[in-house]
Design a protein around this motif. Structure first.
Motif, mmCIF file in Angstrom:
data_model
loop_
_atom_site.group_PDB
_atom_site.id
_atom_site.type_symbol
_atom_site.label_atom_id
_atom_site.label_comp_id
_atom_site.label_asym_id
_atom_site.label_seq_id
_atom_site.Cartn_x
_atom_site.Cartn_y
_atom_site.Cartn_z
ATOM 1 N N LEU A 80 0.825 -1.207 0.000
ATOM 2 C CA LEU A 80 0.000 0.000 0.000
ATOM 3 C C LEU A 80 0.861 1.260 0.000
ATOM 4 N N SER A 81 0.429 2.237 -0.751
ATOM 5 C CA SER A 81 1.147 3.510 -0.779
ATOM 6 C C SER A 81 0.343 4.616 -0.097
ATOM 7 N N VAL A 82 -0.812 4.252 0.445
ATOM 8 C CA VAL A 82 -1.627 5.218 1.180
ATOM 9 C C VAL A 82 -1.412 4.992 2.675
ATOM 10 N N PRO A 83 -1.635 6.007 3.491
ATOM 11 C CA PRO A 83 -1.448 5.834 4.936
ATOM 12 C C PRO A 83 -2.417 4.808 5.510
ATOM 13 N N VAL A 84 -1.894 3.939 6.382
ATOM 14 C CA VAL A 84 -2.680 2.914 7.060
ATOM 15 C C VAL A 84 -2.355 2.995 8.545
ATOM 16 N N ASP A 85 -3.383 2.982 9.370
ATOM 17 C CA ASP A 85 -3.193 2.980 10.821
ATOM 18 C C ASP A 85 -3.831 1.717 11.380
#
Length: 135
Positions: A80-85
């Motif tokens: 993934l290149s999007v922010p993940v929390d």
């Protein structure tokens, strides 16, 4: 992200029966370790008693427990290149997501102090703050 389920949990028939006949208190103990928030699960219990609902949930859980599906999901998370929390309770026995923080710079872990596996049930305010801070 969690450890592989037990053989019992892989049985669609047994899981379906268990879910369909569960009380809110049982469901709460199953997912949080306590029945302190059982009143929050009455609607879940009612949904599981609808025709084929527990069966459908059991099928989905069975598919998601397959090693190939689990491996694919873990691999996808590292790409993934999007922010993940990943939000995890400090008392969560299934904290397997931690290893993923080094796999991708876009993945971070937020710990909810004192929470178990379902912090949105047991610590809704802390969960809300974590989600607000992430967005």
């Amino acid at each position: 992200l969690q450890p592989a389920p037990s053989q019992f949990a892989k049985s669609q028939l047994l899981v379906s029966i268990l879910l369909r006949k569960s009380t809110p208190a049982f469901l709460c103990r199953l997912i949080t370790g306590s029945d302190a928030n059982a009143e929050l699960l009455y609607s879940t219990r009612n949904q599981l008693r609808r025709p084929d609902r527990a069966k459908n949930v059991a099928v989905v859980l069975s598919v998601l427990s397959r090693p190939s599906i689990r491996a694919s999901a873990r691999h996808a998370l590292t790409k993934l290149s999007v922010p993940v929390d990943i939000i995890i309770g400090t008392k969560d026995p299934l904290d397997q997501g931690i290893e993923l923080t080094t796999a991708s710079s876009s993945v971070k872990v937020t710990w909810i102090e004192g929470a178990g596996h379902h912090p949105y049930l047991t610590h809704p305010m802390k969960m809300s703050i974590a989600l607000t801070e992430f967005s």
